[in-house]
Design a protein around this motif. Structure first.
Motif, PDB file in Angstrom:
ATOM      1  N   ASP A 163      -7.761  58.903  36.917  1.00 31.47           N
ATOM      2  CA  ASP A 163      -7.785  57.918  35.841  1.00 31.47           C
ATOM      3  C   ASP A 163      -7.881  58.703  34.539  1.00 31.47           C
ATOM      4  O   ASP A 163      -8.947  59.193  34.166  1.00 31.47           O
ATOM      5  CB  ASP A 163      -8.989  56.990  36.033  1.00 31.47           C
ATOM      6  CG  ASP A 163      -9.231  56.066  34.850  1.00 31.47           C
ATOM      7  OD1 ASP A 163      -8.447  56.098  33.875  1.00 31.47           O
ATOM      8  OD2 ASP A 163     -10.225  55.323  34.886  1.00 31.47           O
ATOM      9  N   ASN A 164      -6.753  58.843  33.841  1.00 33.23           N
ATOM     10  CA  ASN A 164      -6.719  59.720  32.678  1.00 33.23           C
ATOM     11  C   ASN A 164      -7.593  59.204  31.538  1.00 33.23           C
ATOM     12  O   ASN A 164      -8.247  59.986  30.845  1.00 33.23           O
ATOM     13  CB  ASN A 164      -5.274  59.902  32.215  1.00 33.23           C
ATOM     14  CG  ASN A 164      -4.499  60.825  33.125  1.00 33.23           C
ATOM     15  OD1 ASN A 164      -4.887  61.972  33.349  1.00 33.23           O
ATOM     16  ND2 ASN A 164      -3.411  60.335  33.688  1.00 33.23           N
ATOM     17  N   HIS A 165      -7.608  57.897  31.328  1.00 34.31           N
ATOM     18  CA  HIS A 165      -8.473  57.340  30.285  1.00 34.31           C
ATOM     19  C   HIS A 165      -9.941  57.636  30.621  1.00 34.31           C
ATOM     20  O   HIS A 165     -10.724  58.060  29.758  1.00 34.31           O
ATOM     21  CB  HIS A 165      -8.237  55.831  30.143  1.00 34.31           C
ATOM     22  CG  HIS A 165      -8.994  55.202  29.021  1.00 34.31           C
ATOM     23  ND1 HIS A 165     -10.303  54.784  29.143  1.00 34.31           N
ATOM     24  CD2 HIS A 165      -8.634  54.919  27.743  1.00 34.31           C
ATOM     25  CE1 HIS A 165     -10.713  54.268  28.003  1.00 34.31           C
ATOM     26  NE2 HIS A 165      -9.721  54.334  27.132  1.00 34.31           N
ATOM     27  N   GLY A 166     -10.303  57.425  31.887  1.00 34.23           N
ATOM     28  CA  GLY A 166     -11.671  57.712  32.317  1.00 34.23           C
ATOM     29  C   GLY A 166     -12.018  59.182  32.173  1.00 34.23           C
ATOM     30  O   GLY A 166     -13.165  59.538  31.858  1.00 34.23           O
ATOM     31  N   VAL A 169     -12.919  59.777  28.546  1.00 36.08           N
ATOM     32  CA  VAL A 169     -14.265  59.266  28.264  1.00 36.08           C
ATOM     33  C   VAL A 169     -15.317  60.227  28.828  1.00 36.08           C
ATOM     34  O   VAL A 169     -16.338  60.507  28.185  1.00 36.08           O
ATOM     35  CB  VAL A 169     -14.431  57.850  28.840  1.00 36.08           C
ATOM     36  CG1 VAL A 169     -15.872  57.376  28.713  1.00 36.08           C
ATOM     37  CG2 VAL A 169     -13.487  56.871  28.144  1.00 36.08           C
ATOM     38  N   THR A 170     -15.073  60.723  30.040  1.00 37.18           N
ATOM     39  CA  THR A 170     -16.005  61.685  30.654  1.00 37.18           C
ATOM     40  C   THR A 170     -16.130  62.945  29.807  1.00 37.18           C
ATOM     41  O   THR A 170     -17.233  63.469  29.596  1.00 37.18           O
ATOM     42  CB  THR A 170     -15.531  62.047  32.068  1.00 37.18           C
ATOM     43  OG1 THR A 170     -15.458  60.860  32.861  1.00 37.18           O
ATOM     44  CG2 THR A 170     -16.476  63.035  32.734  1.00 37.18           C
ATOM     45  N   TYR A 173     -18.278  62.265  26.820  1.00 41.32           N
ATOM     46  CA  TYR A 173     -19.694  62.201  27.216  1.00 41.32           C
ATOM     47  C   TYR A 173     -20.280  63.609  27.342  1.00 41.32           C
ATOM     48  O   TYR A 173     -21.386  63.886  26.838  1.00 41.32           O
ATOM     49  CB  TYR A 173     -19.821  61.452  28.536  1.00 41.32           C
ATOM     50  CG  TYR A 173     -21.211  61.485  29.127  1.00 41.32           C
ATOM     51  CD1 TYR A 173     -22.209  60.632  28.661  1.00 41.32           C
ATOM     52  CD2 TYR A 173     -21.538  62.382  30.140  1.00 41.32           C
ATOM     53  CE1 TYR A 173     -23.494  60.673  29.196  1.00 41.32           C
ATOM     54  CE2 TYR A 173     -22.813  62.428  30.675  1.00 41.32           C
ATOM     55  CZ  TYR A 173     -23.788  61.575  30.201  1.00 41.32           C
ATOM     56  OH  TYR A 173     -25.056  61.620  30.721  1.00 41.32           O
ATOM     57  N   GLU A 200      -3.270  59.189  27.388  1.00 45.23           N
ATOM     58  CA  GLU A 200      -4.369  58.344  27.874  1.00 45.23           C
ATOM     59  C   GLU A 200      -5.701  59.081  27.817  1.00 45.23           C
ATOM     60  O   GLU A 200      -6.742  58.492  27.490  1.00 45.23           O
ATOM     61  CB  GLU A 200      -4.064  57.889  29.308  1.00 45.23           C
ATOM     62  CG  GLU A 200      -2.907  56.897  29.389  1.00 45.23           C
ATOM     63  CD  GLU A 200      -2.487  56.599  30.818  1.00 45.23           C
ATOM     64  OE1 GLU A 200      -2.833  57.402  31.711  1.00 45.23           O
ATOM     65  OE2 GLU A 200      -1.810  55.592  31.022  1.00 45.23           O
ATOM     66  N   ARG A 201      -5.693  60.374  28.123  1.00 51.26           N
ATOM     67  CA  ARG A 201      -6.919  61.165  28.018  1.00 51.26           C
ATOM     68  C   ARG A 201      -7.396  61.211  26.565  1.00 51.26           C
ATOM     69  O   ARG A 201      -8.590  61.057  26.280  1.00 51.26           O
ATOM     70  CB  ARG A 201      -6.678  62.583  28.537  1.00 51.26           C
ATOM     71  CG  ARG A 201      -6.410  62.667  30.022  1.00 51.26           C
ATOM     72  CD  ARG A 201      -6.053  64.081  30.449  1.00 51.26           C
ATOM     73  NE  ARG A 201      -5.632  64.114  31.847  1.00 51.26           N
ATOM     74  CZ  ARG A 201      -5.225  65.212  32.483  1.00 51.26           C
ATOM     75  NH1 ARG A 201      -5.195  66.371  31.844  1.00 51.26           N
ATOM     76  NH2 ARG A 201      -4.853  65.151  33.752  1.00 51.26           N
ATOM     77  N   GLY A 204      -8.910  57.843  25.509  1.00 49.32           N
ATOM     78  CA  GLY A 204     -10.235  57.684  26.075  1.00 49.32           C
ATOM     79  C   GLY A 204     -11.269  58.534  25.351  1.00 49.32           C
ATOM     80  O   GLY A 204     -12.380  58.075  25.063  1.00 49.32           O
TER      81      GLY A 204
END
Length: 336
Positions: A163-166, A169-170, A173, A200-201, A204
């Motif tokens: 999941d590139n968006h996820g 986000v990771t 963080y 997408e990365r 995110g």
């Protein structure tokens, strides 16, 4: 509706009576859950055996087409080659069409020249011309699986990757945790903006940092090639003296580290993608902080399986999302 296997076959496989199997198949009351599980396992075993019979003696030629830095294509090629024997008794072979930098027209031409292919694993630009080239392959009976970066408007039969968006986000963080109260800006590096997965990365990452007030400086279109990457990163660092963190979406990390060294600048946190040879070394040396990684052999196995499923050679199984692993110098996988 009749079941795809006779009750007698299932009963033999499960070691149960035909009457018991019949009750399970028709969902009649009074059957223990453990018995239902035994019948379901027997059916799954029969599916696998049928698949083995379909695969016996069959030959498949899979094309892997990727525009990506060589360090990544080398790692994925090794993963594919390691997984090919797992599809015995079928004989699955792979052809590789790999290059680091090129145009959409080059990608379209490569796809158009494929001959004798039974399926394609593809890492390509998300462009209308590429989607049309994929559609032509599918119309001719050649299934296509996109890998790491999707072309969703095409007729591809599946996408394999994180999941590139996820992932973005990771990464945000982790950067925030490491920087804490430090007001550092962040450099985000992409290989090329036409790859949907990288976009997408980035989205995110930016969305997760939006409330932090940190400036985000972007470097792109180096194709992850070290010489170009180092020049672009040097320019960005000189223009932005407050940058002390990096999120590397598209690679070229040796060059990015070298640019910091050239300017005598400290990088407080560096989050990258993919556990290739360069990133393993940089992790061990403490030059990058963490790598967002996924198992390339598991990716290769799933991509090949999706193609064989589409050709009717294997039973359909739901594709599960590829998990993201946060790898530090202290939990490097030993088999890489």
């Amino acid at each position: 509706m009749p079941h795809r296997y006779k009750v007698r076959e299932i009963a033999q496989q499960a070691g149960l009576s035909e009457a018991t199997v019949d009750r399970v198949l028709h969902r009649r009351p009074g059957v223990r859950e453990s018995t239902v599980a035994e019948v379901n396992q027997a059916i799954a075993d029969l599916d696998k055996q049928r698949a083995q019979l379909r695969l016996n003696g069959r030959r498949y030629l899979i094309d892997v087409v990727m525009q990506t830095p060589r360090r990544f294509s080398d790692a994925f090629r090794a993963a594919v080659e390691a997984e090919l024997p797992a599809f015995a008794p079928a004989m699955v072979r792979a052809r590789f069409h790999l290059w680091e930098s090129g145009t959409t027209a080059q990608m379209v031409d490569t796809l158009a020249r494929l001959r004798g292919s039974h399926g394609v694993v593809l890492k390509a630009q998300d462009e209308p011309e590429v989607a049309e080239a994929i559609d032509r392959l599918v119309e001719s009976g050649i299934p296509v699986v996109t890998y790491t970066t999707d072309v969703p408007a095409s007729a591809r039969c599946g996408y394999v990757g994180i999941d590139n968006h996820g992932a973005g986000v990771t990464a945000a963080y982790l950067v925030e945790q490491w920087l804490g109260e430090n007001p550092s800006g962040v450099l985000i590096t992409l290989s090329r903006t036409v790859f949907r997965g990288e976009g997408e990365r980035e989205v995110g990452f930016r969305s997760a940092l939006r409330g932090s007030g940190r400036p985000v400086v972007e470097v792109s279109d180096a194709d992850g090639i070290d010489a170009t990457q180092e020049r672009l990163v040097l320019d960005a660092l000189e223009a932005n003296p407050g940058v002390e963190a990096v999120y590397s979406v598209g690679g070229g990390n040796v060059a990015t580290v070298a640019a910091f060294d050239t300017l005598g600048r400290k990088c407080r946190v560096f989050v990258a993608h993919d556990l290739d040879a360069d990133n393993r070394r940089l992790l061990r040396e403490g030059r990058i902080s963490a790598v967002l990684h996924n198992d390339l052999r598991a990716d290769a196995r799933l991509a090949l399986r999706l193609i064989l499923q589409e050709r009717g050679a294997l039973p359909v199984e739901p594709a599960r999302p590829v998990p993201i692993q946060v790898v530090t110098p202290y939990n490097l996988p030993v088999h890489y």
